[in-house]
Design a protein around this motif. Structure first.
Motif, short mmCIF file in Angstrom:
data_model
loop_
_atom_site.label_atom_id
_atom_site.label_comp_id
_atom_site.label_asym_id
_atom_site.label_seq_id
_atom_site.Cartn_x
_atom_site.Cartn_y
_atom_site.Cartn_z
N ALA A 27 0.84 -1.20 0.00
CA ALA A 27 0.00 0.00 0.00
C ALA A 27 0.87 1.24 0.00
CB ALA A 27 -0.89 0.03 1.24
N SER A 28 0.29 2.31 -0.53
CA SER A 28 0.95 3.61 -0.40
C SER A 28 0.74 4.12 1.02
CB SER A 28 0.34 4.61 -1.38
OG SER A 28 0.77 5.92 -1.06
N ILE A 29 1.83 4.47 1.65
CA ILE A 29 1.74 4.92 3.04
C ILE A 29 0.99 6.25 3.12
CG2 ILE A 29 3.89 6.23 3.30
CD1 ILE A 29 4.21 4.24 5.86
N ARG A 30 0.87 6.96 2.00
CA ARG A 30 0.16 8.23 1.98
C ARG A 30 -1.36 8.06 2.00
NH1 ARG A 30 2.95 12.85 -0.14
NH2 ARG A 30 5.17 12.41 -0.25
N SER A 31 -1.82 6.86 1.68
CA SER A 31 -3.26 6.66 1.47
C SER A 31 -4.03 6.31 2.72
CB SER A 31 -3.48 5.56 0.43
OG SER A 31 -2.94 5.93 -0.82
N TYR A 32 -3.36 6.09 3.82
CA TYR A 32 -4.02 5.60 5.02
C TYR A 32 -3.62 6.39 6.26
CZ TYR A 32 -5.20 1.45 2.29
OH TYR A 32 -5.69 0.59 1.35
N TYR A 33 -4.47 6.29 7.28
CA TYR A 33 -4.08 6.59 8.64
C TYR A 33 -3.62 5.26 9.26
CZ TYR A 33 -6.60 11.00 8.20
OH TYR A 33 -7.03 12.24 7.79
N TRP A 34 -2.56 5.34 10.06
CA TRP A 34 -1.94 4.13 10.61
C TRP A 34 -2.11 4.13 12.13
CZ3 TRP A 34 -0.92 1.03 6.71
CH2 TRP A 34 -0.68 1.61 5.46
N SER A 35 -2.83 3.12 12.62
CA SER A 35 -3.22 3.08 14.03
C SER A 35 -2.55 1.96 14.81
CB SER A 35 -4.74 2.87 14.15
OG SER A 35 -5.46 4.04 13.92
#
Lengths: 120, 108
Positions: A27-35
């Motif tokens: 995945a593109s790390i820009r596309s998500y919030y990471w929890s």
């Protein structure tokens, strides 16, 4: 398909710092919030906080004073530091992603989880 | 702070039967941000329903969600062996994610 993998020590001493890293692939790390989310028998599922690709964070108010979540976009990793741990911090810790576009406030992909025990 | 309550705590049913699970909020919620997850033993939760009634990608059509305001329902029509698990509702609001305590669906 987003894949997440937690890593870090399985045992932490009381009053010390719990540190975990989540490695992201697919995945593109820009596309998500990471929890980070944890699960203990006593408290069920508890959201700890999230970070986005810019390093902007949002924390659960109940843990905010002890938590730092950071991101390293060059390594496709994000990390959790939880300070001054006690026995009640013993839990399975999951990393998870939330898609930023078409936001529904859900956790779309999860890591397998890592058990962290707090004990001397 | 909104609190989610799930009932029943445990539901004992046979394969093929229909399960109806309830999630009640302490205050009215916008439906957009109510989700359901299934968690099998030894596995992380998996997203089933978002926006109270939309099935997530890959979620079987035996799962359906409904509700608004403070009362939401997850229905599983025709329980399969993998459906005997724990189900959580989850809400996003005021920049915080909150989970319910879960309902266990076990084999009768």
């Amino acid at each position: 398909q987003v894949q997440l993998q937690e890593s870090g020590p399985g045992l932490v001493k009381p009053s010390e710092i719990l540190s975990l890293t989540c490695t992201v692939s697919g995945a593109s790390i820009r596309s998500y919030y990471w929890s980070w989310i944890r699960q203990s028998p006593g408290k069920g599922l508890e959201w700890i906080g999230y970070v986005d690709y810019t390093g902007t964070t949002n924390y659960n108010p109940s843990l905010e004073s002890r938590v730092t979540i950071s991101i390293d976009t060059s390594k496709n990793q994000f990390s959790l530091n939880l300070r001054s741990v006690g026995a009640t911090d013993t839990a399975i810790y999951y990393c998870a992603s939330s898609y930023r576009n078409n936001w529904h406030g859900t956790f779309d992909f999860w890591g397998q989880g890592t058990l962290v025990a707090v004990s001397s | 702070e909104i609190v989610l309550t799930q009932s029943p705590g445990t539901l004992s049913l046979s394969p093929g039967e229909t399960a109806t699970l309830s999630c009640r909020a302490s205050e009215s919620l916008p439906s957009n941000y109510l989700a359901w997850y299934r968690q099998k033993p030894g596995h992380p939760p998996r997203l089933l329903i978002f926006g109270a009634s939309a099935r997530a990608t890959g979620s079987p059509d035996r799962f359906s969600g409904d509700g608004s305001g403070t009362d939401f329902t997850l229905t599983i029509s025709g329980l399969e062996p993998e459906d005997f698990a724990v189900y959580y509702c989850q809400y996003y609001g005021s920049s915080v994610f909150t989970f319910g305590p879960g309902t266990t669906v076990d084999i009768k």
